[in-house]
Design a protein around this motif. Structure first.
Motif, PDB file in Angstrom:
ATOM      1  N   ALA A  69       0.838  -1.204   0.000  1.00 59.45           N
ATOM      2  CA  ALA A  69       0.000   0.000   0.000  1.00 59.45           C
ATOM      3  C   ALA A  69       0.871   1.252   0.000  1.00 59.45           C
ATOM      4  CB  ALA A  69      -0.932  -0.003   1.207  1.00 59.45           C
ATOM      5  N   SER A  70       1.983   1.208   0.719  1.00 58.42           N
ATOM      6  CA  SER A  70       2.909   2.345   0.747  1.00 58.42           C
ATOM      7  C   SER A  70       3.527   2.576  -0.624  1.00 58.42           C
ATOM      8  CB  SER A  70       4.000   2.093   1.788  1.00 58.42           C
ATOM      9  OG  SER A  70       4.884   3.190   1.863  1.00 58.42           O
ATOM     10  N   LEU A  71       3.874   1.498  -1.313  1.00 58.53           N
ATOM     11  CA  LEU A  71       4.437   1.606  -2.667  1.00 58.53           C
ATOM     12  C   LEU A  71       3.411   2.190  -3.640  1.00 58.53           C
ATOM     13  CD1 LEU A  71       6.386  -1.788  -2.924  1.00 58.53           C
ATOM     14  CD2 LEU A  71       7.320   0.500  -2.503  1.00 58.53           C
ATOM     15  N   LEU A  72       2.148   1.773  -3.494  1.00 53.20           N
ATOM     16  CA  LEU A  72       1.081   2.322  -4.335  1.00 53.20           C
ATOM     17  C   LEU A  72       0.941   3.818  -4.102  1.00 53.20           C
ATOM     18  CD1 LEU A  72      -1.393   2.172  -6.195  1.00 53.20           C
ATOM     19  CD2 LEU A  72      -2.754   1.496  -4.194  1.00 53.20           C
ATOM     20  N   MET A  73       0.994   4.227  -2.839  1.00 52.71           N
ATOM     21  CA  MET A  73       0.855   5.644  -2.521  1.00 52.71           C
ATOM     22  C   MET A  73       2.000   6.453  -3.116  1.00 52.71           C
ATOM     23  SD  MET A  73      -1.327   7.579  -0.982  1.00 52.71           S
ATOM     24  CE  MET A  73      -1.134   9.136  -1.842  1.00 52.71           C
ATOM     25  N   GLU A  74       3.204   5.933  -3.026  1.00 55.28           N
ATOM     26  CA  GLU A  74       4.354   6.634  -3.609  1.00 55.28           C
ATOM     27  C   GLU A  74       4.211   6.735  -5.125  1.00 55.28           C
ATOM     28  OE1 GLU A  74       9.209   6.216  -4.104  1.00 55.28           O
ATOM     29  OE2 GLU A  74       8.166   5.021  -2.574  1.00 55.28           O
ATOM     30  N   GLN A  75       3.757   5.659  -5.741  1.00 57.10           N
ATOM     31  CA  GLN A  75       3.548   5.658  -7.195  1.00 57.10           C
ATOM     32  C   GLN A  75       2.536   6.728  -7.600  1.00 57.10           C
ATOM     33  OE1 GLN A  75       2.542   1.773  -8.965  1.00 57.10           O
ATOM     34  NE2 GLN A  75       0.994   2.815 -10.207  1.00 57.10           N
ATOM     35  N   CYS A  76       1.449   6.825  -6.868  1.00 55.14           N
ATOM     36  CA  CYS A  76       0.409   7.808  -7.177  1.00 55.14           C
ATOM     37  C   CYS A  76       0.927   9.237  -6.989  1.00 55.14           C
ATOM     38  CB  CYS A  76      -0.812   7.572  -6.291  1.00 55.14           C
ATOM     39  SG  CYS A  76      -1.759   6.078  -6.673  1.00 55.14           S
ATOM     40  N   LEU A  77       1.689   9.464  -5.939  1.00 51.82           N
ATOM     41  CA  LEU A  77       2.241  10.801  -5.688  1.00 51.82           C
ATOM     42  C   LEU A  77       3.215  11.202  -6.783  1.00 51.82           C
ATOM     43  CD1 LEU A  77       2.794  10.572  -1.830  1.00 51.82           C
ATOM     44  CD2 LEU A  77       1.279  12.206  -2.993  1.00 51.82           C
ATOM     45  N   ARG A  78       4.051  10.280  -7.225  1.00 53.96           N
ATOM     46  CA  ARG A  78       5.012  10.589  -8.291  1.00 53.96           C
ATOM     47  C   ARG A  78       4.298  10.851  -9.617  1.00 53.96           C
ATOM     48  NH1 ARG A  78      10.200  10.172  -6.947  1.00 53.96           N
ATOM     49  NH2 ARG A  78      10.782   8.978  -5.089  1.00 53.96           N
ATOM     50  N   GLN A  79       3.184  10.158  -9.822  1.00 53.50           N
ATOM     51  CA  GLN A  79       2.394  10.381 -11.035  1.00 53.50           C
ATOM     52  C   GLN A  79       1.714  11.743 -11.000  1.00 53.50           C
ATOM     53  OE1 GLN A  79      -0.290   7.151 -11.965  1.00 53.50           O
ATOM     54  NE2 GLN A  79      -1.543   8.427 -13.327  1.00 53.50           N
ATOM     55  N   ALA A  80       1.214  12.125  -9.836  1.00 51.94           N
ATOM     56  CA  ALA A  80       0.510  13.400  -9.698  1.00 51.94           C
ATOM     57  C   ALA A  80       1.472  14.584  -9.660  1.00 51.94           C
ATOM     58  CB  ALA A  80      -0.349  13.394  -8.442  1.00 51.94           C
ATOM     59  N   PHE A  81       2.672  14.366  -9.107  1.00 50.85           N
ATOM     60  CA  PHE A  81       3.668  15.437  -8.965  1.00 50.85           C
ATOM     61  C   PHE A  81       4.990  14.992  -9.587  1.00 50.85           C
ATOM     62  CE2 PHE A  81       0.760  15.564  -5.282  1.00 50.85           C
ATOM     63  CZ  PHE A  81       0.221  16.835  -5.437  1.00 50.85           C
ATOM     64  N   PRO A  82       5.065  14.930 -10.906  1.00 56.09           N
ATOM     65  CA  PRO A  82       6.242  14.373 -11.590  1.00 56.09           C
ATOM     66  C   PRO A  82       7.528  15.182 -11.396  1.00 56.09           C
ATOM     67  CG  PRO A  82       4.759  15.432 -13.161  1.00 56.09           C
ATOM     68  CD  PRO A  82       4.027  15.374 -11.869  1.00 56.09           C
ATOM     69  N   ASP A  83       7.439  16.433 -10.982  1.00 54.40           N
ATOM     70  CA  ASP A  83       8.631  17.259 -10.810  1.00 54.40           C
ATOM     71  C   ASP A  83       9.252  17.139  -9.425  1.00 54.40           C
ATOM     72  OD1 ASP A  83       8.388  18.221 -13.400  1.00 54.40           O
ATOM     73  OD2 ASP A  83       7.083  19.880 -12.787  1.00 54.40           O
ATOM     74  N   ALA A  84       8.659  16.360  -8.561  1.00 58.32           N
ATOM     75  CA  ALA A  84       9.183  16.226  -7.198  1.00 58.32           C
ATOM     76  C   ALA A  84      10.469  15.410  -7.188  1.00 58.32           C
ATOM     77  CB  ALA A  84       8.143  15.571  -6.300  1.00 58.32           C
ATOM     78  N   ASP A  85      11.489  15.930  -6.512  1.00 57.55           N
ATOM     79  CA  ASP A  85      12.763  15.211  -6.384  1.00 57.55           C
ATOM     80  C   ASP A  85      12.705  14.190  -5.254  1.00 57.55           C
ATOM     81  OD1 ASP A  85      14.017  16.791  -8.396  1.00 57.55           O
ATOM     82  OD2 ASP A  85      14.297  18.393  -6.936  1.00 57.55           O
ATOM     83  N   THR A  86      11.968  14.520  -4.193  1.00 53.98           N
ATOM     84  CA  THR A  86      11.858  13.648  -3.022  1.00 53.98           C
ATOM     85  C   THR A  86      10.399  13.318  -2.753  1.00 53.98           C
ATOM     86  OG1 THR A  86      13.822  14.625  -1.992  1.00 53.98           O
ATOM     87  CG2 THR A  86      12.312  13.431  -0.549  1.00 53.98           C
TER      88      THR A  86
END
Length: 275
Positions: A69-86
């Motif tokens: 579930a944590s990996l899914l959340m990280e995947q969704c955040l990176r998809q929504a905010f592609p410019d985030a470095d961290t």
């Protein structure tokens, strides 16, 4: 810009932090353990629409954020905010511990719609009694409080006038309550919603006893299992905050000292990630 989030089953509190100011935003709750990717992305897209720039750092603390579930959340955040470095995804429990203790040792508790607790060493969670959710556990939570309230209400353990008052104020019947609990979604939120009524009628001794019993079970089933009465106890969440006096009383009865109770951790998490 930093984006810091504290997410529970009911709502997500976001802090948008830049050099000039900190802006607070609230959206629907996100729980990747029980929600689909589409549901999560829908909430995240709402958040994106409220921002003028994309964050470079994201720190997301959420219910259900562990394992896959944590990996899914990280995947969704990176998809929504592609410019985030961290992009850092952690459990809401670690978020509570960091907000409540910073770099100090203690027992951190979450008492909201659900409940949780941990032994925190100032850096990581050293021990965690599993909460088990509102059906099998979640002692001390709003959902557990609601179950106890309805049980007492319909089994004759509360004054009849109080029963009539609750049903009239909420425009419900016995059948409505059964339907909401057993046949509709988000029964845990519905059960926890009874806290508003209970908090407004603490002049009724039986209601005080129910709140006391709820916290009693929380300490017996969770806090005492850590075997560290020498450590301070802190709590975050609407239930802990609304009934802090009773929470402190029960803690003292078990030999624990409560040093801090806050309603939400987001402000303290902003401070934690300030550097």
């Amino acid at each position: 810009m930093k984006l810091i989030a504290d997410s529970g089953s009911t709502k997500t509190s976001w802090a948008v932090v830049d050099d000039k100011e900190t802006k607070m935003i609230s959206t629907a709750g996100i729980n990747p353990a029980v929600q689909s990717e589409d549901t999560i992305m829908c909430t995240l897209h709402e958040m994106v629409s409220l921002l003028t720039d994309g964050p470079r750092e994201i720190y997301f603390y959420g219910a259900g954020c562990r394992g896959k579930a944590s990996l899914l959340m990280e995947q969704c955040l990176r998809q929504a905010f592609p410019d985030a470095d961290t992009v850092c995804v952690e459990s809401d429990l670690l978020g509570a511990a960091r907000a409540l203790f910073g770099g100090e040792e203690g027992i951190a508790c979450i008492l909201g719609t659900g409940s949780n607790s941990c032994l925190y060493d100032g850096n990581v969670i050293m021990a965690n009694v599993p909460p088990l959710g509102y059906i099998l556990g979640d002692e001390g939570s709003g959902a557990a409080l609601g179950k106890m309230f309805f049980n007492a209400l319909f089994k004759g353990d509360l004054p009849e006038e109080l029963k009539n008052m609750y049903l009239e104020e909420t425009h419900q019947t016995y059948d409505d309550v059964i339907r909401r609990v057993y046949r509709e979604q988000n029964a845990n939120r519905y059960l926890a919603s009874t806290s508003m009524f209970i908090a407004n009628h603490l002049d009724v001794k039986q209601l005080v006893d129910i709140v006391d019993q709820n916290f009693e079970q929380f300490f017996v089933k969770n806090v005492r299992k850590y075997g560290r009465p020498d450590l301070p106890v802190t709590a975050v969440g609407s239930i802990a905050f609304a009934y802090s006096d009773i929470f402190n009383k029960v803690a003292s009865r078990h030999g624990y000292q409560v040093t801090r109770v806050i309603k939400e951790p987001i402000d303290a998490l902003v401070g934690y990630h300030a550097n």
